[in-house]
Write a protein that holds these residues in place. Structure first.
Motif, short mmCIF file in Angstrom:
data_model
loop_
_atom_site.label_atom_id
_atom_site.label_comp_id
_atom_site.label_asym_id
_atom_site.label_seq_id
_atom_site.Cartn_x
_atom_site.Cartn_y
_atom_site.Cartn_z
N TYR A 1 -14.91 3.55 6.02
CA TYR A 1 -15.43 2.26 5.58
C TYR A 1 -15.71 1.35 6.76
CZ TYR A 1 -15.28 -2.48 3.72
OH TYR A 1 -15.57 -3.78 3.43
N LEU A 2 -16.84 0.67 6.73
CA LEU A 2 -17.17 -0.31 7.77
C LEU A 2 -17.61 -1.61 7.12
CD1 LEU A 2 -19.33 1.67 10.37
CD2 LEU A 2 -16.99 0.85 10.68
N ALA A 3 -17.07 -2.71 7.62
CA ALA A 3 -17.57 -4.02 7.21
C ALA A 3 -18.50 -4.48 8.32
CB ALA A 3 -16.41 -5.00 7.04
N GLU B 1 -24.63 -4.61 -0.21
CA GLU B 1 -24.47 -5.97 0.23
C GLU B 1 -23.12 -6.46 -0.27
OE1 GLU B 1 -27.03 -9.93 -0.50
OE2 GLU B 1 -28.05 -8.00 -0.75
N GLN B 2 -22.39 -7.15 0.57
CA GLN B 2 -21.12 -7.70 0.10
C GLN B 2 -21.36 -9.12 -0.37
OE1 GLN B 2 -17.99 -6.88 3.02
NE2 GLN B 2 -17.36 -5.37 1.50
N LYS B 3 -21.24 -9.25 -1.67
CA LYS B 3 -21.52 -10.56 -2.25
C LYS B 3 -20.20 -11.18 -2.66
CE LYS B 3 -25.61 -8.48 -4.23
NZ LYS B 3 -26.03 -7.63 -5.37
N SER B 4 -20.05 -12.43 -2.32
CA SER B 4 -18.81 -13.06 -2.80
C SER B 4 -19.10 -13.65 -4.17
CB SER B 4 -18.32 -14.11 -1.81
OG SER B 4 -19.19 -15.20 -1.78
N LEU B 5 -18.27 -13.28 -5.11
CA LEU B 5 -18.50 -13.68 -6.49
C LEU B 5 -17.69 -14.93 -6.79
CD1 LEU B 5 -18.25 -10.17 -8.20
CD2 LEU B 5 -20.26 -11.30 -7.22
N VAL C 1 -22.65 -6.58 4.95
CA VAL C 1 -22.82 -5.36 4.16
C VAL C 1 -21.64 -4.45 4.43
CG1 VAL C 1 -25.34 -5.45 4.17
CG2 VAL C 1 -24.14 -4.15 5.93
N ALA C 2 -21.44 -3.55 3.49
CA ALA C 2 -20.42 -2.51 3.71
C ALA C 2 -21.15 -1.19 3.71
CB ALA C 2 -19.39 -2.55 2.60
N SER D 1 -22.40 -6.00 14.21
CA SER D 1 -21.02 -5.74 14.59
C SER D 1 -20.29 -5.15 13.40
CB SER D 1 -20.31 -7.04 14.99
OG SER D 1 -20.67 -7.37 16.31
N ALA D 2 -19.41 -4.19 13.67
CA ALA D 2 -18.70 -3.52 12.57
C ALA D 2 -17.21 -3.57 12.79
CB ALA D 2 -19.17 -2.07 12.48
N MET D 3 -16.51 -3.62 11.71
CA MET D 3 -15.06 -3.51 11.77
C MET D 3 -14.62 -2.41 10.82
SD MET D 3 -13.75 -7.38 11.71
CE MET D 3 -12.02 -7.38 12.02
N SER D 4 -13.75 -1.55 11.31
CA SER D 4 -13.21 -0.53 10.41
C SER D 4 -11.98 -1.12 9.73
CB SER D 4 -12.82 0.71 11.19
OG SER D 4 -11.68 0.43 11.96
#
Ligand SMILES: Nc1ncnc2c1ncn2[C@@H]1O[C@H](COP(=O)(O)OP(=O)(O)OP(=O)(O)O)[C@@H](O)[C@H]1O
Ligand SMILES: [Mg+2]
Lengths: 435, 261
Positions: free
Chosen positions: A61-63, A122-126, A255-256, A279-282
């Motif tokens: 997984y990557l953010a 896409e990472q959407k904040s709900l 995005v994830a 940039s990515a974070m694991s």
């Protein structure tokens, strides 16, 4: 002499001076106890973190955010007093606030070798105003997001997982809501709960009837969030953003995605993403800090354990030297009657190893008993792990137990070599004359 | 006698200590001991009897000179072979009982067999048999320390014979015992010598005991100064097999194999 006889005699000899043997074993016990206990806590914490990692997004997984956003975050951290000192403002370099990820970047991302193009979401904040159910009049604040892509193992207490592509609204509910909404874990599965979104202008409520397909244990990474399938997330987001201008609506900030973690290291992937301005974070990056914090504390305790073992080793040396001295005549007789020096050495070594063995077994046993008591106490009502039923603070693994026992037996053997050598080199004639 | 001796020493010397404490306990001993005979080494206290016995029994190494066992120089033998010879071929009765006093009588007798790696049942059976010979089988379970002096010495004899040895070395076997008990021990030892052909090497300062042996080696101040043989030896049929061939019946005595294997 048979090895079994030697082992038996070694233990008989230890029993001959019970108090002395007991005190030596006690010293070993302290070392064994602290090492196995810290290992157990380390295993428990790691297990917990790993299960949290899995519940969040698992391996691969990557953010992903725009590189500028990432730098901005770092800059903000610097401004708030990171150890590198505050950063200077430079309008060309640093932007504060989040930068959107462009469509162009997404297209490039899809083509990056090692990134699974289909997994990108896409990472959407709900923004959900509250949650309620038919079984209660109460309304509760609520947070949920679409389940991240990849090898997601949602740590469900009951029920099944989400069907991401389903055409109905599905949700995996955080456990603490179950009771509040008037159900038990078993009852709530397949029941519908109501997620309510308030219209900011008209103040009308829009209700989403979501089917509960599972209950998850609370975790550190999920931070009390529930997870929705894609359709529910998309529709809630649509509702949240219905007044936004098209350009803004289109903006994507995070995005994830999944990467091929078997073929590429996370560092390689990060390098590649840097080239397209991302940039990515694991998941390891995200919780690495928690882990390293525990590691430092536990390493300190482990060092204490090792120091205790070192002291115990001196105890073993001392005990065996006394034993050799006391048994000078006996050793002399054994040697006169044909026992080899090697066997004499072996018999004292086995005595040392037995001390180590019993000390470590004793330490592990007591630690396990205490560990289970502590686990139970923390999980009981009001215990500080009450909210985390799947987290055992002390987790004992067979491999830890075996390696601690072997470590201690090796230390005991090494300490025993000095006295054992002295015994082996005893001359039977001198022993005969010894009073 | 043209027969090859079982044990043979030439110019045997033993020096203890260094410089100020240097002491020459044996000053050149030439001695031959034959299979099946009983030999007394007799001398005053401090004359070097025990020292000589320890060398003959391969418990210690001489400073100078040679010890041959069945014609083979023992200085050439590996430690493992020496251990094996002491364990399987020799039996020891030491000057002061020298046993594990906290252990049971049976375990004390078992010791040589245990060292030899004999299995549990077998060694127990043989130890009980040895105890029966010294008439102490009823004391097998007792703590060794609880026995009387004479009984302890009999336990030591049982331990010395449990491995069915070819030579028994006995250092003052009747030393601290009253004369009646002493006689009983003597009977046991000479009985073994005659019935089983076990070579007997007895260290003593007691002339009466020495007289009962085939040969007496007198030592004083680390040297042999005399030797006498009992005249009537060849006239008696000690081994009781009716052939009146003297006590050294080489068909019944045992050979020690010192070949390295
Ligand atoms: N380890 C040793 N170091 C120094 N001297 C020793 C040692 N062992 C024996 N001696 C000396 O060697 C001499 C001979 O000792 P040994 O024990 O052979 O005498 P012994 O004839 O058996 O006497 P006893 O009848 O009293 O047993 C003695 O003077 C003794 O002091
Ligand atoms: Mg002596």
């Amino acid at each position: 002499m048979k090895i079994l006889d030697i082992i038996k005699d070694a233990n008989v000899n230890l029993l001959r001076n019970k108090l002395r043997s007991f005190l030596t074993i006690l010293a070993i016990f302290i070392g064994s106890f602290s090492i196995i206990s810290t290992s157990a806590i380390q295993a428990g914490v790691n297990n917990f973190i790993d299960s949290q990692v899995d519940s969040y997004g698992g391996e691969g997984y990557l953010a992903i955010v725009a590189k500028d956003s990432f730098d901005a975050l770092e800059g903000l951290q610097g401004a708030m007093g990171g150890n590198s000192g505050p950063m200077e403002y430079d309008p060309d370099k640093i932007q504060t606030g989040m930068s959107p990820i462009t469509d162009e970047q997404i297209e490039k991302l899809k083509k990056v070798d090692g990134i699974d193009g289909d997994s990108i979401i896409e990472q959407k904040s709900l923004n959900i105003t509250y949650v309620t159910s038919k079984e209660t009049d109460k309304k509760y604040l609520f947070a949920a997001e679409a389940l991240p892509p990849g090898n997601v193992k949602v740590d469900t207490v009951t029920g099944r997982g989400l069907d991401l592509k389903a055409d109905e609204y599905q949700i995996v509910l955080e456990e603490k809501y179950v009771d509040a909404l008037g159900y038990t874990n078993e009852e709530i599965v397949d029941k519908k709960i109501q997620l309510v979104v308030l219209d900011e202008y008209t103040h009308q409520e829009k209700i989403f009837d979501a089917k509960v397909v599972g209950v998850i244990a609370p975790g550190v990474v999920s931070m009390g969030q529930s997870y929705t399938n894609n359709k529910l997330a998309d529709d809630i987001y649509e509702e949240n953003t219905k007044y936004y201008p098209e350009e803004v609506k289109k903006n994507t900030y995070a995005v994830a995605a999944n990467y091929d973690y078997e073929k590429y290291s996370v560092e390689e992937i990060k390098e590649k993403l840097k080239d397209i301005g991302l940039s990515a974070m694991s998941i390891e990056d995200i919780i690495g800090t928690i882990k390293s914090f525990f590691d430092v504390i536990l390493t300190v305790f482990k060092i204490f354990g090792l120091i205790a073992l070192l002291a115990a080793a001196i105890g073993i040396i001392n005990t065996l030297f006394m034993s050799v001295q006391e048994r000078t005549r006996e050793i002399g007789l054994d040697k006169a009657l044909g026992m080899s020096s090697a066997k004499v050495f072996l018999s004292f070594s086995i005595e040392a190893i037995s001390l180590g063995f019993w000390g470590s077994v004793f330490g592990i046993t007591v630690s396990m008993i205490l560990g289970n008591i502590v686990n139970a106490a923390f999980h009981s009502e009001g215990g500080f792990l009450e909210a985390f039923p799947t987290f055992n603070l002390a987790t004992y693994t067979i491999s830890d137990m075996i390696s601690v026992t072997i470590l201690i037996m090796v230390i005991a053997f090494l300490s025993g070599t000095l006295p054992a050598r002295r015994a082996a080199h005893k001359n039977p004639i001198d022993a005969l004359r010894y009073e | 006698m043209s027969k090859r001796p079982l044990l043979s020493t030439r110019n045997l010397r033993k020096v203890y200590g260094k410089r100020d404490t240097r002491f020459e306990a044996l000053k050149g001993i030439d001695l031959d001991i034959y299979e099946g005979e009983s030999v007394a080494i007799i001398g005053k206290s401090g004359s070097g009897k025990s020292t000589l016995m320890h060398l003959l029994a391969l418990l210690d190494k001489p400073t100078e000179g040679s010890i041959k066992l069945n014609g083979k120089n023992t200085s050439k033998l590996r430690a493992g072979k020496l251990n094996e010879i002491r364990n399987k071929e020799f039996g020891f009765v030491f000057q002061s009982f020298f046993m594990n006093s906290n252990d049971s009588v049976l375990n004390n007798v078992i010791l040589p067999l245990k060292i030899n790696g004999v299995g549990f049942r077998e060694r127990r059976r043989r130890a009980l048999e040895a105890l029966r010979i010294v008439e102490l089988d009823d004391k097998a379970k007792n703590k060794a320390n609880d026995l009387s002096g004479g009984q302890k010495q009999r336990v030591c004899i049982a331990r010395a014979i449990v491995n069915n040895p070819k030579v028994i070395f006995a250092d003052e076997p009747t030393g601290n015992l009253d004369s009646a008990t002493g006689e009983r021990i003597e009977k046991l030892l000479f009985g073994l010598n005659k019935k089983k052909g076990i070579t007997l090497i007895i260290v003593t300062h007691d002339q009466d005991l020495a007289d009962k042996c085939d040969r007496q080696i007198h030592i004083a101040d680390g040297k042999i100064f005399g030797e006498n043989t009992r005249e009537d030896v060849d006239l008696e049929d000690f081994d009781g097999d009716g052939d009146n061939d003297g006590m050294r019946d080489h068909n019944t005595t045992k050979h020690i194999d010192v070949e390295e294997d």
